[in-house]
Scaffold this motif. Structure first.
Motif, PDB file in Angstrom:
ATOM      1  N   ARG A   1      56.032  -9.750  -8.595  1.00 49.87           N
ATOM      2  CA  ARG A   1      55.405  -8.762  -7.716  1.00 49.87           C
ATOM      3  C   ARG A   1      55.830  -8.922  -6.260  1.00 49.87           C
ATOM      4  O   ARG A   1      55.160  -8.436  -5.359  1.00 49.87           O
ATOM      5  CB  ARG A   1      53.892  -8.837  -7.846  1.00 49.87           C
ATOM      6  CG  ARG A   1      53.400  -8.282  -9.171  1.00 49.87           C
ATOM      7  CD  ARG A   1      51.891  -8.192  -9.241  1.00 49.87           C
ATOM      8  NE  ARG A   1      51.286  -7.387  -8.189  1.00 49.87           N
ATOM      9  CZ  ARG A   1      51.282  -6.061  -8.178  1.00 49.87           C
ATOM     10  NH1 ARG A   1      51.842  -5.396  -9.142  1.00 49.87           N
ATOM     11  NH2 ARG A   1      50.719  -5.411  -7.192  1.00 49.87           N
TER      12      ARG A   1
ATOM     13  N   GLY B   1      61.987  -2.123 -10.289  1.00 47.65           N
ATOM     14  CA  GLY B   1      61.869  -0.795 -10.870  1.00 47.65           C
ATOM     15  C   GLY B   1      62.079  -0.785 -12.369  1.00 47.65           C
ATOM     16  O   GLY B   1      61.800   0.208 -13.019  1.00 47.65           O
TER      17      GLY B   1
ATOM     18  N   GLU C   1      56.236   0.646  -4.653  1.00 52.41           N
ATOM     19  CA  GLU C   1      55.314   1.671  -5.140  1.00 52.41           C
ATOM     20  C   GLU C   1      54.673   2.458  -4.004  1.00 52.41           C
ATOM     21  O   GLU C   1      54.500   3.667  -4.117  1.00 52.41           O
ATOM     22  CB  GLU C   1      54.225   1.024  -6.009  1.00 52.41           C
ATOM     23  CG  GLU C   1      54.741   0.691  -7.396  1.00 52.41           C
ATOM     24  CD  GLU C   1      53.829  -0.232  -8.170  1.00 52.41           C
ATOM     25  OE1 GLU C   1      52.843  -0.746  -7.593  1.00 52.41           O
ATOM     26  OE2 GLU C   1      54.109  -0.441  -9.369  1.00 52.41           O
ATOM     27  N   ASP C   2      54.302   1.790  -2.920  1.00 52.77           N
ATOM     28  CA  ASP C   2      53.591   2.523  -1.869  1.00 52.77           C
ATOM     29  C   ASP C   2      54.514   3.027  -0.757  1.00 52.77           C
ATOM     30  O   ASP C   2      54.045   3.572   0.232  1.00 52.77           O
ATOM     31  CB  ASP C   2      52.422   1.703  -1.300  1.00 52.77           C
ATOM     32  CG  ASP C   2      52.882   0.493  -0.510  1.00 52.77           C
ATOM     33  OD1 ASP C   2      54.048   0.444  -0.109  1.00 52.77           O
ATOM     34  OD2 ASP C   2      52.062  -0.410  -0.292  1.00 52.77           O
TER      35      ASP C   2
ATOM     36  N   LEU D   1      57.488  -5.308  -5.718  1.00 51.17           N
ATOM     37  CA  LEU D   1      56.976  -4.159  -6.467  1.00 51.17           C
ATOM     38  C   LEU D   1      55.918  -3.343  -5.711  1.00 51.17           C
ATOM     39  O   LEU D   1      56.034  -2.114  -5.634  1.00 51.17           O
ATOM     40  CB  LEU D   1      56.445  -4.633  -7.825  1.00 51.17           C
ATOM     41  CG  LEU D   1      56.258  -3.529  -8.852  1.00 51.17           C
ATOM     42  CD1 LEU D   1      57.580  -2.848  -9.141  1.00 51.17           C
ATOM     43  CD2 LEU D   1      55.671  -4.094 -10.134  1.00 51.17           C
TER      44      LEU D   1
END
Lengths: 220, 206
Positions: A69, A154, A76-77, A72
């Protein structure tokens, strides 16, 4: 102004909001390290012999599970795009992120490692070398792992991350546990530690740059 | 994804990009800000061809993507402060005052200590807009800035855009809303036809 401070500050703040994310690697490390004495049985000589290797493998796996993580949430944001577009050195940004990750997830692990060494009955000087080897070796593991995380960003599942990262971490593992084992046997740990330092220097120069390039590819 | 596209934008221009879903509006913006390399052709900024990661373009551009670029765990203030530090802005009293003013204008003052994941979609959009406003960049690349905005938000956005154009800024905006920017020179680029409808003389170089 230095770009590292805001990034490290942000990571620290995020970790304080979700302490389990940072601490899970530490718990994993302690759990794996404690399972071996239970599984192998109370043979003191055997435990002392496998101790350095077990602690190092546990550290490697703990670092690995924490890395999934690393980029990640930012992908995502949309933060990752903003990081890539910032008029700053991408190498510096990546370096700061990796440094923050090491501070938050690996440093606690390194601090606990001597207790783990005692659990396996290592000599006091071997415990000292264990601490030193982890201090030199875990930053390299995080750098290599972050490269794997950036390359697999991804993609679904994190088995591929492990398959990419584990083989390239083998030298660090060998030098790290080798340093502790040689001290335990009354030999010099110096050469192993020097090689660990050399690995860190090479990874420190090459990895942030490669991670930046991989991240650029990941958002394309 | 698309080809045969060519356009210029001069200071004070607002370029509205329209097109069907999947026509490549977002890809065009990503191409302009340097996240995507062009398969063929080039992007020029201040008379110079730019490639992904170009520093001169980066210091002039504010890009607003579909994702707001804000972390859900952190508060509005924390997110904005980080975004500004990243963009190279300081934390002087003048900046703080400007900060307050922008948040007030976008009606986010009451939410400044709220974690972003607790904001509504429209409020998150306003926050992303606040980042663009506070970055004081020349070139705005806004991807669907009006998605989720209410009528008041639309009006505030149009006003911000008009002021930006009046200051000599350039904005490329993908939206299906009609943008009322008042006196600003607004052109429409239709990705379905791939020929800009010239409302202004197209002979400027950016």
């Amino acid at each position: 102004m230095l770009v590292a401070l805001p990034i490290i500050g942000r990571e620290v703040r995020l970790a304080s909001r979700r302490p389990m994310d940072a601490l899970s690697a530490l718990f994993f490390f302690v759990a794996v390290g404690s399972l071996f004495p239970l599984g192998v049985g109370p043979d003191a000589a055997l435990l002392t012999a496998i101790g350095p290797g077990v602690v190092w493998v546990a550290a490697l796996l703990a670092v690995l599970i924490s890395l999934h993580r690393l980029f990640l949430p930012d992908l995502e944001d949309g933060t990752l795009e903003q990081l890539l577009l910032a008029p700053r050195s991408l190498t510096g940004i990546v370096g700061a992120k990796v440094a923050a990750h090491w501070l938050l997830t690996c440093l606690p692990l390194v601090i606990v490692a001597p207790l783990m060494g005692l659990q396996f009955g290592l000599l006091p000087q071997a415990v000292g070398v264990l601490l030193l080897s982890l201090l030199l070796g875990t930053p390299t593991l995080v750098l290599l792992g972050a490269l794997g995380a950036a390359l697999t960003l991804g993609l679904r599942g994190n088995v591929l991350l492990a398959l990419i990262v584990l083989p390239i971490c083998v030298p660090v593992l060998i030098f790290g546990s080798g340093a502790v084992s040689s001290t335990q046997q009354g030999l010099q740990a110096g050469p192993h530690l020097s090689l660990l330092g050399a690995c860190l220097l090479v990874a420190g120069v090459l990895c942030p740059w490669a991670i930046g390039a991989a991240l650029r590819l990941a958002v394309e | 994804m698309f080809s045969g596209l060519s356009f210029n934008a001069a200071p004070g221009d607002v370029l509205q990009v329209r097109g069907a879903n999947g026509a490549g509006k977002s890809s065009l913006l990503r191409l302009l800000c340097g996240l995507l390399p062009a398969a063929r052709g080039s992007v020029h900024w201040r008379g110079r061809a730019v490639t992904p990661g170009d520093a001169a373009l980066a210091t002039d551009t504010a890009y607003m993507a579909h994702a707001g670029g804000m972390n859900g765990e952190l508060s509005v203030n924390e997110n904005l402060r980080f975004a500004l530090q990243l963009a190279g802005g300081g934390a002087s009293p003048a900046h703080a005052a400007h900060n307050d003013e922008v948040l007030q204008r976008l009606q986010l003052s009451a939410q400044r200590h709220t974690p972003v994941h607790r904001l509504s979609q429209g409020q998150q959009r306003r926050l992303a807009l606040a980042r663009v406003l506070l970055s004081r960049r020349t070139l705005w690349l806004l991807d669907e800035p009006c998605a989720g905005l209410d009528a008041q938000g639309d009006a505030a956005f149009a006003q911000c855009l008009a002021e930006h154009a009046a200051r000599g800024g350039i904005a490329v905006v993908t939206t299906h809303h009609a943008i009322d920017t008042g006196t600003a020179c607004t052109r429409t680029l239709d990705m379905d036809q791939l020929e800009p409808h010239a409302g202004c003389p197209p002979d400027h170089r950016p």
